[in-house]
Design a protein around this motif. Structure first.
Motif, PDB file in Angstrom:
ATOM      1  N   PHE A 246       0.818  -1.213   0.000  1.00 12.50           N
ATOM      2  CA  PHE A 246       0.000   0.000   0.000  1.00 12.50           C
ATOM      3  C   PHE A 246       0.852   1.264   0.000  1.00 12.50           C
ATOM      4  CE2 PHE A 246      -3.156  -2.707   2.624  1.00 12.50           C
ATOM      5  CZ  PHE A 246      -3.616  -3.322   1.474  1.00 12.50           C
ATOM      6  N   GLY A 247       2.140   1.123   0.357  1.00 11.31           N
ATOM      7  CA  GLY A 247       3.024   2.282   0.319  1.00 11.31           C
ATOM      8  C   GLY A 247       3.725   2.613   1.624  1.00 11.31           C
ATOM      9  N   PHE A 248       3.420   1.873   2.691  1.00 11.81           N
ATOM     10  CA  PHE A 248       4.129   2.081   3.952  1.00 11.81           C
ATOM     11  C   PHE A 248       5.472   1.333   3.929  1.00 11.81           C
ATOM     12  CE2 PHE A 248      -0.337   2.651   5.300  1.00 11.81           C
ATOM     13  CZ  PHE A 248      -0.240   3.905   5.885  1.00 11.81           C
ATOM     14  N   ILE A 249       6.405   1.789   4.740  1.00  8.45           N
ATOM     15  CA  ILE A 249       7.677   1.083   4.899  1.00  8.45           C
ATOM     16  C   ILE A 249       7.695   0.324   6.224  1.00  8.45           C
ATOM     17  CG2 ILE A 249      10.186   1.349   5.149  1.00  8.45           C
ATOM     18  CD1 ILE A 249      10.021   3.740   3.270  1.00  8.45           C
ATOM     19  N   TYR A 250       7.230   0.986   7.298  1.00  7.56           N
ATOM     20  CA  TYR A 250       7.239   0.392   8.630  1.00  7.56           C
ATOM     21  C   TYR A 250       5.801   0.165   9.098  1.00  7.56           C
ATOM     22  CZ  TYR A 250      11.829   2.555   8.196  1.00  7.56           C
ATOM     23  OH  TYR A 250      13.044   2.953   7.736  1.00  7.56           O
ATOM     24  N   VAL A 251       5.591  -0.948   9.812  1.00  3.38           N
ATOM     25  CA  VAL A 251       4.265  -1.287  10.326  1.00  3.38           C
ATOM     26  C   VAL A 251       4.398  -1.609  11.805  1.00  3.38           C
ATOM     27  CG1 VAL A 251       2.234  -2.748  10.059  1.00  3.38           C
ATOM     28  CG2 VAL A 251       3.681  -2.260   8.073  1.00  3.38           C
ATOM     29  N   THR A 252       3.671  -0.893  12.639  1.00  7.41           N
ATOM     30  CA  THR A 252       3.760  -1.090  14.086  1.00  7.41           C
ATOM     31  C   THR A 252       2.373  -1.335  14.676  1.00  7.41           C
ATOM     32  OG1 THR A 252       3.488   1.261  14.623  1.00  7.41           O
ATOM     33  CG2 THR A 252       5.720   0.484  14.158  1.00  7.41           C
ATOM     34  N   LEU A 253       2.374  -1.838  15.907  1.00  3.87           N
ATOM     35  CA  LEU A 253       1.132  -2.084  16.642  1.00  3.87           C
ATOM     36  C   LEU A 253       1.150  -1.246  17.913  1.00  3.87           C
ATOM     37  CD1 LEU A 253      -1.511  -3.755  16.957  1.00  3.87           C
ATOM     38  CD2 LEU A 253      -0.131  -5.484  18.148  1.00  3.87           C
ATOM     39  N   ASP A 254       0.139  -0.439  18.124  1.00  5.10           N
ATOM     40  CA  ASP A 254       0.054   0.430  19.301  1.00  5.10           C
ATOM     41  C   ASP A 254      -0.347  -0.406  20.519  1.00  5.10           C
ATOM     42  OD1 ASP A 254      -0.781   2.268  21.292  1.00  5.10           O
ATOM     43  OD2 ASP A 254      -1.190   3.782  19.764  1.00  5.10           O
ATOM     44  N   LEU A 255       0.551  -0.527  21.489  1.00  5.52           N
ATOM     45  CA  LEU A 255       0.293  -1.386  22.649  1.00  5.52           C
ATOM     46  C   LEU A 255      -0.734  -0.789  23.597  1.00  5.52           C
ATOM     47  CD1 LEU A 255       3.871  -2.713  23.451  1.00  5.52           C
ATOM     48  CD2 LEU A 255       2.081  -3.722  22.022  1.00  5.52           C
ATOM     49  N   GLU A 256      -0.965   0.519  23.528  1.00  7.25           N
ATOM     50  CA  GLU A 256      -2.024   1.118  24.349  1.00  7.25           C
ATOM     51  C   GLU A 256      -3.395   0.740  23.828  1.00  7.25           C
ATOM     52  OE1 GLU A 256      -3.438   5.497  26.014  1.00  7.25           O
ATOM     53  OE2 GLU A 256      -2.364   5.359  24.117  1.00  7.25           O
ATOM     54  N   GLY A 257      -3.486   0.510  22.537  1.00  3.60           N
ATOM     55  CA  GLY A 257      -4.759   0.141  21.931  1.00  3.60           C
ATOM     56  C   GLY A 257      -5.516   1.339  21.399  1.00  3.60           C
ATOM     57  N   TYR A 258      -6.629   1.033  20.766  1.00  4.35           N
ATOM     58  CA  TYR A 258      -7.435   2.072  20.133  1.00  4.35           C
ATOM     59  C   TYR A 258      -8.099   2.965  21.174  1.00  4.35           C
ATOM     60  CZ  TYR A 258     -11.539   4.214  18.020  1.00  4.35           C
ATOM     61  OH  TYR A 258     -12.501   5.109  17.644  1.00  4.35           O
TER      62      TYR A 258
END
Length: 275
Positions: A246-258
């Motif tokens: 899609f065009g991103f280089i880095y993908v992370t997960l927010d540990l605090e959550g939505y």
């Protein structure tokens, strides 16, 4: 005032209007307003959805389906906030310029079609959040019946359920521009990659989520209780690969959550620096 009394007051407001054009995004708030308006006014109520790159295509399809289910006449218009550098530069009051464009489009349309009122889905809780777009709507004479009657977000969902609207529990879906930190320029390409990323995750069965974008990094936000299951059961390399396509280089997960409005936590600092 009980919720039943609030519903009757909403009906009375529309009866007094006689004709109304609804600024209809397809979200749970404006859809409730459209439903009540149509129940009272029939074809003298018109729902209008504004389309721009900041609206997910699936949200437009939902809006069409919901309007058809209600029965309310529905039109689609184009808005051009992406042509305004005051919007695309993404200042802290970005929403002011978005709603200015929206109501500068809807007000003359309403006048042309003979509708004396433009009505939006702002609810009572919205008045207590940082929402500069509300001011833009007020300046252009729009009315907010839910806020006028004191209907909260929770009551919007309760009323929607009582009126048998199947999308009463639909997750909030603000425009895609809300996925970017203030000050980062918004482009059509950036909006499209965020939109594609969120659609991809929804196809995995996830509902209440955000993909925040900062530079070349995507940050996935999920409800805290879903984070562990997501990590354990999802093909994470496949997610990374898809996001990179899609065009991103880095993908992370927010540990605090939505958390709704998370990017607004910098507002006091940003506003102070602006001042």
């Amino acid at each position: 005032m009980t919720i039943t009394e609030k519903l009757e007051r909403l009906k009375a407001i529309f009866a007094e209007m006689e004709q109304a054009l609804i600024a209809y995004s397809g979200g749970v708030d404006s859809t409730l307003v459209a439903k009540i308006a149509y129940d009272v006014l029939g074809d003298r109520a018109l729902a209008v959805t504004a389309v721009s790159p900041s609206l997910l295509p699936e949200e437009l399809e939902d809006a069409k389906i919901q309007a058809a289910t209600i029965g309310i006449p529905h039109q689609i218009v184009q808005t051009n906030e992406m042509d305004n550098p005051n919007y695309t530069s993404n200042p802290v009051n970005r929403c002011y310029f978005c709603k200015s464009e929206l109501h500068d489009t809807l007000k003359p349309l309403a006048r042309e079609l003979g509708y004396p009122y433009v009505v939006d889905g702002v609810n009572a809780d919205d008045l207590h959040d940082y929402r500069p777009g509300i001011q833009a709507a007020k300046e252009r004479g729009a009315r907010s019946p839910l806020a006028e009657v004191g209907v909260s977000k929770m009551e919007v969902r309760q009323l929607s359920q009582e009126l048998s609207l199947p999308w009463w529990d639909k997750p909030a879906q603000p425009c895609l521009s809300s996925r970017f930190p203030y000050g980062e320029e918004i482009t059509v390409a950036k909006l499209q990659r965020v939109g594609r990323a969120e659609i991809y995750l929804r196809k995995l069965g996830l509902k209440n989520l955000r993909v925040r974008s900062e530079g070349d990094t995507a940050r996935i936000e999920l409800p805290p209780e879903q984070i562990k299951e997501f990590v354990l059961t999802t093909d994470l390399p496949q997610v990374v690969s898809a996001f990179q396509e899609f065009g991103f280089i880095y993908v992370t997960l927010d540990l605090e959550g939505y958390r709704s409005g998370k990017l607004n936590q910098v507002l006091p600092i940003a506003i102070a620096n602006k001042g």
